[in-house]
Design an enzyme around this catalytic site. Structure first.
Site, PDB file in Angstrom:
ATOM      1  N   ARG A   1     154.825  37.401 -13.182  1.00 46.56           N
ATOM      2  CA  ARG A   1     156.161  37.489 -13.774  1.00 46.56           C
ATOM      3  C   ARG A   1     156.822  36.111 -13.898  1.00 46.56           C
ATOM      4  O   ARG A   1     158.031  36.021 -14.129  1.00 46.56           O
ATOM      5  CB  ARG A   1     157.085  38.376 -12.937  1.00 46.56           C
ATOM      6  CG  ARG A   1     156.804  39.866 -13.063  1.00 46.56           C
ATOM      7  CD  ARG A   1     157.985  40.713 -12.593  1.00 46.56           C
ATOM      8  NE  ARG A   1     159.106  40.676 -13.513  1.00 46.56           N
ATOM      9  CZ  ARG A   1     160.155  39.873 -13.408  1.00 46.56           C
ATOM     10  NH1 ARG A   1     160.250  39.007 -12.417  1.00 46.56           N
ATOM     11  NH2 ARG A   1     161.127  39.922 -14.299  1.00 46.56           N
TER      12      ARG A   1
ATOM     13  N   THR B   1     176.734  49.692  -4.154  1.00 48.20           N
ATOM     14  CA  THR B   1     178.059  50.251  -3.926  1.00 48.20           C
ATOM     15  C   THR B   1     177.932  51.770  -3.885  1.00 48.20           C
ATOM     16  O   THR B   1     177.398  52.378  -4.815  1.00 48.20           O
ATOM     17  CB  THR B   1     179.044  49.838  -5.039  1.00 48.20           C
ATOM     18  OG1 THR B   1     179.057  48.405  -5.159  1.00 48.20           O
ATOM     19  CG2 THR B   1     180.449  50.322  -4.700  1.00 48.20           C
TER      20      THR B   1
ATOM     21  N   HIS C   1     167.762  40.200 -13.231  1.00 47.84           N
ATOM     22  CA  HIS C   1     166.626  40.467 -14.115  1.00 47.84           C
ATOM     23  C   HIS C   1     165.495  39.464 -13.909  1.00 47.84           C
ATOM     24  O   HIS C   1     164.332  39.730 -14.254  1.00 47.84           O
ATOM     25  CB  HIS C   1     167.090  40.436 -15.572  1.00 47.84           C
ATOM     26  CG  HIS C   1     166.287  41.299 -16.485  1.00 47.84           C
ATOM     27  ND1 HIS C   1     165.015  41.745 -16.197  1.00 47.84           N
ATOM     28  CD2 HIS C   1     166.579  41.802 -17.732  1.00 47.84           C
ATOM     29  CE1 HIS C   1     164.559  42.469 -17.199  1.00 47.84           C
ATOM     30  NE2 HIS C   1     165.486  42.531 -18.136  1.00 47.84           N
TER      31      HIS C   1
ATOM     32  N   ASP D   1     162.803  44.019 -13.012  1.00 46.08           N
ATOM     33  CA  ASP D   1     162.844  44.663 -14.322  1.00 46.08           C
ATOM     34  C   ASP D   1     163.229  46.139 -14.172  1.00 46.08           C
ATOM     35  O   ASP D   1     163.375  46.647 -13.052  1.00 46.08           O
ATOM     36  CB  ASP D   1     161.473  44.564 -14.998  1.00 46.08           C
ATOM     37  CG  ASP D   1     161.065  43.133 -15.265  1.00 46.08           C
ATOM     38  OD1 ASP D   1     161.946  42.297 -15.534  1.00 46.08           O
ATOM     39  OD2 ASP D   1     159.855  42.846 -15.193  1.00 46.08           O
TER      40      ASP D   1
END
Length: 219
Positions: free
Chosen positions: A14, A170, A191, A195
């Site tokens: 990645r 939250t 991001h 993903d």
């Protein structure tokens, strides 16, 4: 003590995505899911246990399963992944009508974590300092609870936080719908490391823990 283990960008599959969403198009995103906690809520109520420590443990257990949710930068700006992370969370002072941020060391054994978190919450529930518990570890992620508010979406606007890689959670007020009890959980991630696939895997893990509560709640 947990270590921040280096991530080799030369071999990480990645790496291109990471650089794109960190430098070229800095991007965080948030979404809200409703976890089905019908059985879990009933089990907690029948045993006289508090929901918040259980919710914190579920979040920490799920986060610790996935390396992409344990990533951070070291002092030199190099990317790494913590061996383990701990929840840092809010507690409400009812008299002062304000909150404080504390933390509890994660333990894979729910009963041990529950005992420690309960002690921390009781000790600091009347605190007036913003951060009354010293020693917050660098390998922590944040959780806030808004048990008075039912929401279907929640977004944190954090200018300049484009290098904050840890997820932020939250929790909202329970929702009763079609005979089920749902817990709103807003999740904010970066991001560069997370993903949609990874986010979906996180949510699936949380639901699995909630549905399979008998496996850990009875320990």
């Amino acid at each position: 003590m947990a270590e921040l283990r280096p991530v080799d960008l030369a071999t990480w599959n990645r790496a291109e995505h990471f650089r794109h969403y960190l430098d070229r198009v800095p991007c965080t995103y948030s979404f809200t899911v409703h976890l089905d906690v019908t059985g879990l809520r009933a089990a907690l109520a029948s045993s006289g246990r508090k929901a918040y420590p259980a919710q914190l443990w579920m979040l920490a257990t799920a986060v610790n399963r996935f390396r992409e949710l344990r990533m951070a930068f070291d002092a030199d700006g190099a990317l790494g992944a913590w061996d383990e992370v701990h929840p840092a969370y809010t507690v409400f002072n009812r008299e002062a009508e304000t909150f404080s941020g504390i933390w509890t060391r994660y333990d894979a054994d729910f009963a041990s974590f529950e005992a420690a978190a309960t002690r921390d919450i009781e000790e600091h529930s009347r605190a007036t300092r913003f951060f009354p518990k010293d020693g917050r570890p660098p390998n922590a992620f944040d959780v806030s609870s808004i048990p008075w508010l039912e929401f279907s979406a929640f977004t944190l606007d954090i200018p300049g936080a484009v290098r904050h890689l840890a997820p932020i959670f939250t929790l909202g007020r329970y929702v009763e719908r079609d005979g089920a009890t749902l817990l709103p959980v807003a999740i904010q991630v970066h991001h560069a490391v997370c993903d949609g696939y990874h986010a979906g895997r996180l949510v699936a893990a949380l639901q699995e823990l909630a549905t399979g509560h008998e496996a850990w709640l009875s320990r």
